[in-house]
Design a protein around this motif. Structure first.
Motif, PDB file in Angstrom:
ATOM      1  N   ASP A  11      11.549  11.166  -5.905  1.00 23.39           N
ATOM      2  CA  ASP A  11      11.550  11.983  -4.690  1.00 23.39           C
ATOM      3  C   ASP A  11      11.340  11.150  -3.417  1.00 23.39           C
ATOM      4  OD1 ASP A  11      11.819  14.183  -6.342  1.00 23.39           O
ATOM      5  OD2 ASP A  11       9.668  14.641  -6.337  1.00 23.39           O
ATOM      6  N   TYR A  12      11.182   9.855  -3.557  1.00 19.77           N
ATOM      7  CA  TYR A  12      10.802   9.029  -2.408  1.00 19.77           C
ATOM      8  C   TYR A  12      11.903   8.078  -1.957  1.00 19.77           C
ATOM      9  CZ  TYR A  12       6.211  10.941  -3.213  1.00 19.77           C
ATOM     10  OH  TYR A  12       5.164  11.804  -3.359  1.00 19.77           O
ATOM     11  N   GLU A  13      13.146   8.485  -2.120  1.00 14.38           N
ATOM     12  CA  GLU A  13      14.268   7.636  -1.741  1.00 14.38           C
ATOM     13  C   GLU A  13      14.214   7.256  -0.259  1.00 14.38           C
ATOM     14  OE1 GLU A  13      19.122   7.644  -1.854  1.00 14.38           O
ATOM     15  OE2 GLU A  13      18.019   8.846  -3.301  1.00 14.38           O
ATOM     16  N   GLU A  14      13.863   8.212   0.593  1.00 13.96           N
ATOM     17  CA  GLU A  14      13.772   7.923   2.032  1.00 13.96           C
ATOM     18  C   GLU A  14      12.741   6.834   2.309  1.00 13.96           C
ATOM     19  OE1 GLU A  14      13.081  11.454   4.332  1.00 13.96           O
ATOM     20  OE2 GLU A  14      14.817  12.477   3.471  1.00 13.96           O
ATOM     21  N   ASP A  15      11.629   6.857   1.553  1.00 13.66           N
ATOM     22  CA  ASP A  15      10.606   5.832   1.720  1.00 13.66           C
ATOM     23  C   ASP A  15      11.143   4.462   1.323  1.00 13.66           C
ATOM     24  OD1 ASP A  15       8.247   7.348   2.627  1.00 13.66           O
ATOM     25  OD2 ASP A  15       8.466   8.355   0.692  1.00 13.66           O
ATOM     26  N   PHE A  16      11.916   4.412   0.242  1.00 13.99           N
ATOM     27  CA  PHE A  16      12.499   3.136  -0.188  1.00 13.99           C
ATOM     28  C   PHE A  16      13.464   2.604   0.867  1.00 13.99           C
ATOM     29  CE2 PHE A  16      11.709   4.696  -4.711  1.00 13.99           C
ATOM     30  CZ  PHE A  16      10.540   3.977  -4.816  1.00 13.99           C
ATOM     31  N   VAL A  17      14.240   3.491   1.466  1.00 13.89           N
ATOM     32  CA  VAL A  17      15.164   3.070   2.525  1.00 13.89           C
ATOM     33  C   VAL A  17      14.377   2.482   3.684  1.00 13.89           C
ATOM     34  CG1 VAL A  17      16.829   3.893   4.243  1.00 13.89           C
ATOM     35  CG2 VAL A  17      16.969   4.704   1.880  1.00 13.89           C
ATOM     36  N   ARG A  18      13.344   3.209   4.131  1.00 14.66           N
ATOM     37  CA  ARG A  18      12.534   2.760   5.268  1.00 14.66           C
ATOM     38  C   ARG A  18      11.830   1.438   4.955  1.00 14.66           C
ATOM     39  NH1 ARG A  18       7.493   3.252   5.866  1.00 14.66           N
ATOM     40  NH2 ARG A  18       7.249   4.915   4.344  1.00 14.66           N
ATOM     41  N   LEU A  19      11.231   1.337   3.761  1.00 13.46           N
ATOM     42  CA  LEU A  19      10.524   0.107   3.392  1.00 13.46           C
ATOM     43  C   LEU A  19      11.494  -1.061   3.233  1.00 13.46           C
ATOM     44  CD1 LEU A  19       7.961   1.629   0.893  1.00 13.46           C
ATOM     45  CD2 LEU A  19       7.450   0.653   3.137  1.00 13.46           C
ATOM     46  N   GLY A  20      12.676  -0.794   2.704  1.00 11.26           N
ATOM     47  CA  GLY A  20      13.697  -1.840   2.599  1.00 11.26           C
ATOM     48  C   GLY A  20      14.095  -2.365   3.969  1.00 11.26           C
ATOM     49  N   LYS A  21      14.262  -1.451   4.919  1.00  8.56           N
ATOM     50  CA  LYS A  21      14.598  -1.851   6.287  1.00  8.56           C
ATOM     51  C   LYS A  21      13.456  -2.645   6.912  1.00  8.56           C
ATOM     52  CE  LYS A  21      17.817   1.876   7.346  1.00  8.56           C
ATOM     53  NZ  LYS A  21      18.029   3.102   8.137  1.00  8.56           N
ATOM     54  N   GLN A  22      12.220  -2.219   6.638  1.00  9.19           N
ATOM     55  CA  GLN A  22      11.062  -2.934   7.174  1.00  9.19           C
ATOM     56  C   GLN A  22      11.015  -4.354   6.610  1.00  9.19           C
ATOM     57  OE1 GLN A  22       7.346  -0.859   6.668  1.00  9.19           O
ATOM     58  NE2 GLN A  22       6.159  -2.514   7.576  1.00  9.19           N
ATOM     59  N   CYS A  23      11.284  -4.491   5.322  1.00 11.13           N
ATOM     60  CA  CYS A  23      11.317  -5.833   4.721  1.00 11.13           C
ATOM     61  C   CYS A  23      12.390  -6.688   5.376  1.00 11.13           C
ATOM     62  CB  CYS A  23      11.567  -5.734   3.208  1.00 11.13           C
ATOM     63  SG  CYS A  23      10.145  -5.177   2.266  1.00 11.13           S
ATOM     64  N   GLN A  62      18.994  -1.479   0.858  1.00  6.95           N
ATOM     65  CA  GLN A  62      19.316  -2.479   1.872  1.00  6.95           C
ATOM     66  C   GLN A  62      20.797  -2.775   1.832  1.00  6.95           C
ATOM     67  OE1 GLN A  62      16.632  -5.693   0.753  1.00  6.95           O
ATOM     68  NE2 GLN A  62      15.685  -5.569   2.769  1.00  6.95           N
ATOM     69  N   THR A  63      21.333  -2.971   0.619  1.00  8.49           N
ATOM     70  CA  THR A  63      22.761  -3.275   0.448  1.00  8.49           C
ATOM     71  C   THR A  63      23.605  -2.116   0.958  1.00  8.49           C
ATOM     72  OG1 THR A  63      22.202  -4.575  -1.488  1.00  8.49           O
ATOM     73  CG2 THR A  63      24.500  -3.961  -1.242  1.00  8.49           C
ATOM     74  N   ALA A  64      23.204  -0.885   0.658  1.00  7.76           N
ATOM     75  CA  ALA A  64      23.954   0.289   1.079  1.00  7.76           C
ATOM     76  C   ALA A  64      23.985   0.409   2.597  1.00  7.76           C
ATOM     77  CB  ALA A  64      23.365   1.545   0.454  1.00  7.76           C
ATOM     78  N   THR A  65      22.895   0.047   3.270  1.00  9.08           N
ATOM     79  CA  THR A  65      22.854   0.180   4.723  1.00  9.08           C
ATOM     80  C   THR A  65      23.608  -0.951   5.414  1.00  9.08           C
ATOM     81  OG1 THR A  65      20.702  -0.921   4.820  1.00  9.08           O
ATOM     82  CG2 THR A  65      20.701   1.493   4.789  1.00  9.08           C
ATOM     83  N   ASP A  97       0.827  -1.198   0.000  1.00  7.13           N
ATOM     84  CA  ASP A  97       0.000   0.000   0.000  1.00  7.13           C
ATOM     85  C   ASP A  97       0.869   1.260   0.000  1.00  7.13           C
ATOM     86  OD1 ASP A  97      -2.616   1.288   0.101  1.00  7.13           O
ATOM     87  OD2 ASP A  97      -2.095   1.846   2.148  1.00  7.13           O
ATOM     88  N   GLU A  98       1.909   1.268   0.814  1.00  9.63           N
ATOM     89  CA  GLU A  98       2.808   2.416   0.853  1.00  9.63           C
ATOM     90  C   GLU A  98       3.527   2.597  -0.476  1.00  9.63           C
ATOM     91  OE1 GLU A  98       5.182   3.185   4.376  1.00  9.63           O
ATOM     92  OE2 GLU A  98       3.988   1.686   5.443  1.00  9.63           O
ATOM     93  N   ILE A  99       3.919   1.507  -1.095  1.00 12.87           N
ATOM     94  CA  ILE A  99       4.593   1.584  -2.387  1.00 12.87           C
ATOM     95  C   ILE A  99       3.647   2.145  -3.444  1.00 12.87           C
ATOM     96  CG2 ILE A  99       5.613   0.239  -4.267  1.00 12.87           C
ATOM     97  CD1 ILE A  99       6.760  -1.621  -2.032  1.00 12.87           C
ATOM     98  N   VAL A 100       2.418   1.650  -3.467  1.00 10.50           N
ATOM     99  CA  VAL A 100       1.439   2.142  -4.439  1.00 10.50           C
ATOM    100  C   VAL A 100       1.238   3.646  -4.266  1.00 10.50           C
ATOM    101  CG1 VAL A 100      -0.990   2.059  -5.145  1.00 10.50           C
ATOM    102  CG2 VAL A 100       0.261  -0.065  -4.753  1.00 10.50           C
TER     103      VAL A 100
END
Length: 191
Positions: free
Chosen positions: A121-133, A186-189, A109-112
């Motif tokens: 513009d949503y790089e921070e969201d990808f970082v957060r969602l990657g961490k959540q995964c 994920q890889t970067a973190t 839902d967040e991705i959609v």
């Protein structure tokens, strides 16, 4: 009325051929990075609209979170039988499975919500969602690969036979892109 307007736009846009799609994107305000739809470039507008319209159809299904979450998990296990262990699943009826189903659908839902012409513009969201995964044991590549099939099955199960191959490709393309972005972060973190 807004749903009908969006549906007609998607219908009009989705009939554009591949060469016309490039022309359409050049004429629009989308960045040139949005012209392609591979895993490393942002989705085109038409793909984003297909995702949003079909997502609204899914959300209208009673208990959609449980149904879609379970289908995603099943598709992931078909692709990689070892994923069951990674996800910490003892049973598809376990509390962990229910929690994971909800988490998966929330992530989707967040991705959609962020998919569209401004996806860069949503790089921070990808970082957060990657961490959540990662915290849930979800392999983001499997999420991207399994989602389009899960969406197709849930909609088909509930009488929506209008989802065509082009729509499935849009889901796959968009979530391949998003999965690539999340995996990259994920890889970067981890480094």
């Amino acid at each position: 009325d807004q749903d009908n307007d969006v549906s007609s736009v998607v219908s009009d846009i989705s009939t554009v051929s591949a060469s016309d799609e490039t022309s359409f994107c050049l004429r629009s305000s989308l960045s040139s990075r949005s012209l392609c739809s591979t895993a490393t470039t942002a989705p085109v507008f038409a793909q984003s609209m297909v995702i949003h319209v079909s997502w609204e159809k899914i959300k209208a299904i009673p208990d959609y979170q449980e149904l879609l979450g379970e289908q995603i998990i099943l598709r992931m296990m078909e692709m990689d039988p070892l994923v069951r262990k990674d996800l910490g699943l003892t049973s598809l009826r376990s509390e962990r499975c229910q929690t994971l189903s909800t988490a998966l659908v929330t992530i989707v839902d967040e991705i959609v919500c962020v998919v569209g012409p401004d996806v860069d513009d949503y790089e921070e969201d990808f970082v957060r969602l990657g961490k959540q995964c990662t915290s849930e044991g979800i392999q983001v590549a499997l999420l991207g690969d399994s989602l389009s099939e899960a969406v197709k099955l849930v909609l088909k199960e509930h009488g929506d036979t209008e989802l065509c191959q082009q729509d499935i490709r849009a889901w796959k393309s968009v979530f391949d892109f998003v999965s690539t972005q999340m995996a990259r972060h994920q890889t970067a973190t981890v480094r």
